[in-house]
Scaffold this active site. Structure first.
Site, short mmCIF file in Angstrom:
data_model
loop_
_atom_site.label_atom_id
_atom_site.label_comp_id
_atom_site.label_asym_id
_atom_site.label_seq_id
_atom_site.Cartn_x
_atom_site.Cartn_y
_atom_site.Cartn_z
CG ASN A 1 44.84 41.75 40.59
OD1 ASN A 1 43.92 42.29 39.98
ND2 ASN A 1 45.20 40.49 40.40
NE ARG B 1 45.76 40.89 36.29
CZ ARG B 1 44.78 40.02 36.40
NH1 ARG B 1 44.13 39.89 37.52
NH2 ARG B 1 44.44 39.27 35.38
CG HIS C 1 46.15 34.42 31.87
ND1 HIS C 1 45.46 33.38 31.30
CD2 HIS C 1 45.54 34.66 33.05
CE1 HIS C 1 44.46 33.01 32.08
NE2 HIS C 1 44.48 33.78 33.16
NE ARG D 1 36.78 32.90 32.66
CZ ARG D 1 37.98 33.43 32.86
NH1 ARG D 1 38.83 33.55 31.86
NH2 ARG D 1 38.34 33.86 34.04
CD GLU E 1 49.33 36.50 36.69
OE1 GLU E 1 48.83 35.70 37.51
OE2 GLU E 1 48.71 37.02 35.77
#
Ligand code: AMP
Length: 399
Positions: A7, A91, A180, A241, A385
């Site tokens: 990743n 990823r 996601h 965010r 993940e």
């Protein structure tokens, strides 16, 4: 087969080596500050000690070289040589409309990922650098791209189109993509397994509540809506965010604070969310919760606004699917924050939801946290993940 999951961020690289048969990780780690002074690698072999080394990593190729050297190191390594790594799963953040599923990487795929750079200018170029570096050092090892956006490609147009002139979709592909996806897919499938029901028969809402946070509606095994949009800025109030706001706020702030559009977006991405709302206490939910418990009013407001927004999205997705069978909580806050789950579920009494307080206070395992007679099942499912990426990689490589 051992599968290396990579990743790659702009200055960091997370890795995990997973045995596809046992589905257990063999080693994992993180390279930080790549291309910056003081770069370091953290490495943990399964059952061994975690080690941290400050070592120069001028670029991603050097970082990958170091990762491979660490994994094959005589003393602390976990494999003898690189031939024991059967495949690499990468990823990739944005697959645009080009990728509705994971794919074996070849020149054409690389080109298509590059064409999505516009949509994720911070992430996709870094992901590509990671692939190039692996190809250079692991010539002949099959590589697979697993996209954050792919799971959401089943959304119908009425869910992914914004109410703006159609020509912008035609010209620039502006639409909701969602992120996601690997987590939403893994958690919704796992929920069906835990409930002993067929995935294709269920209406599931997944709340991935971490530093970045998103909700998705999964109907009969397909994603039909999700809260993040063209970028991961839309939707829930997150760590830093803003999530949904009136777009006119951007122009308003730019004028009042004499900022450029880029500067306002930086505020919305990095200085907002519970961090900004709480008066800059922290982007870490535990710190904000702590301040709330100590009576800080802004922290209390930030947490309330966060919970309220999640509950509103759940309500919207119940409407989108005309019902819901299971609601799942995952990621840092979703898996561990029992108080957060409780407060969010208090909004959902109209669905006939009742939480089992004792189950809700546990953490770290897949579990149903609603009572036996709760009309809708509520679950807490730790996301994984890396394992999901390893599974996809294994399936494609052994096809
Ligand atoms: P993630 O992005 O999935 O790694 O999640 C990180 C977030 O999870 C951080 O903001 C943490 O504060 C939050 N988190 C971790 N443990 C807890 C907990 N027990 N209660 C509330 N939030 C938590």
């Amino acid at each position: 087969m051992n599968i290396l999951v990579i990743n790659c961020g702009s200055s960091s690289l997370k890795f995990q080596l997973i045995d596809s048969e046992t589905e257990k990780w063999i080693a994992k780690g993180l390279c930080e500050r790549i291309g910056i002074d003081g770069s370091m690698i953290t490495y943990t072999p399964a059952g061994g000690e975690k080690e941290k080394k400050v070592i120069p990593m001028p670029d991603h190729t050097e970082a990958i070289r170091l990762v491979l050297e660490t994994l094959t190191n005589e003393k602390t390594g976990v494999v003898k040589d690189l031939s024991e790594i059967g495949a690499v799963g990468h990823r990739i953040v944005h697959g645009g409309e080009k990728f509705a599923a994971s794919t074996i990487i070849d020149d054409e795929v690389m080109k298509a990922i590059e064409e999505c750079n516009d949509l994720a200018p911070l992430h996709n170029p870094a992901n590509l650098i990671g692939i190039h570096a692996c190809q250079k050092l692991m010539d002949g090892t099959p590589m697979v791209a697993v996209f954050d956006t792919a799971f959401h490609q089943t959304m119908p147009a009425k869910a992914y189109m914004y109410g703006i002139p159609y020509e912008y979709y035609e010209k620039y592909k502006i639409r909701r993509y969602g992120f996601h996806g690997t987590s939403h897919s893994y958690v919704s499938k796992r929920a069906a397994e835990v409930l002993g029901e067929k995935y294709e028969d269920l209406k599931i809402i997944v709340c991935h509540l971490g530093n970045g946070a998103s909700v998705s509606a999964v109907k009969n095994g397909k994603c039909v809506d999700t809260s993040m949009g063209l970028t991961p800025l839309e939707g829930l109030i997150m760590g830093t965010r803003s999530g949904d706001i009136d777009p006119a706020v951007i122009e308003f702030l730019a004028h009042k604070e004499n900022m450029t559009v880029e500067e306002v977006l930086n505020v919305l991405n990095k200085k907002s969310g519970v961090y900004g709302l709480s008066g800059n206490i922290s982007s870490d939910f535990r710190d904000v919760e702590q301040a709330q418990a100590e009576g800080n009013e802004k922290a209390d407001l930030a947490m309330q606004a966060f919970h309220y927004r999640v509950a509103k999205y759940i309500g919207a997705y119940v409407a989108a699917m005309n019902g819901v069978d299971a609601i799942c909580f995952t990621a840092g806050v979703g898996e561990n924050g029992s108080m957060n789950r409780k407060v969010i579920c208090e909004y959902l009494g109209y669905l006939g939801i009742a939480l089992d307080e004792e189950a809700n206070n546990k953490r770290g395992e897949d579990m149903v946290i609603s009572t036996k007679d709760s009309k809708v099942k509520v679950l807490s499912i730790p996301t994984n993940e890396e394992l999901a990426i390893a599974r996809e990689t294994n399936a494609l490589v052994n096809k």
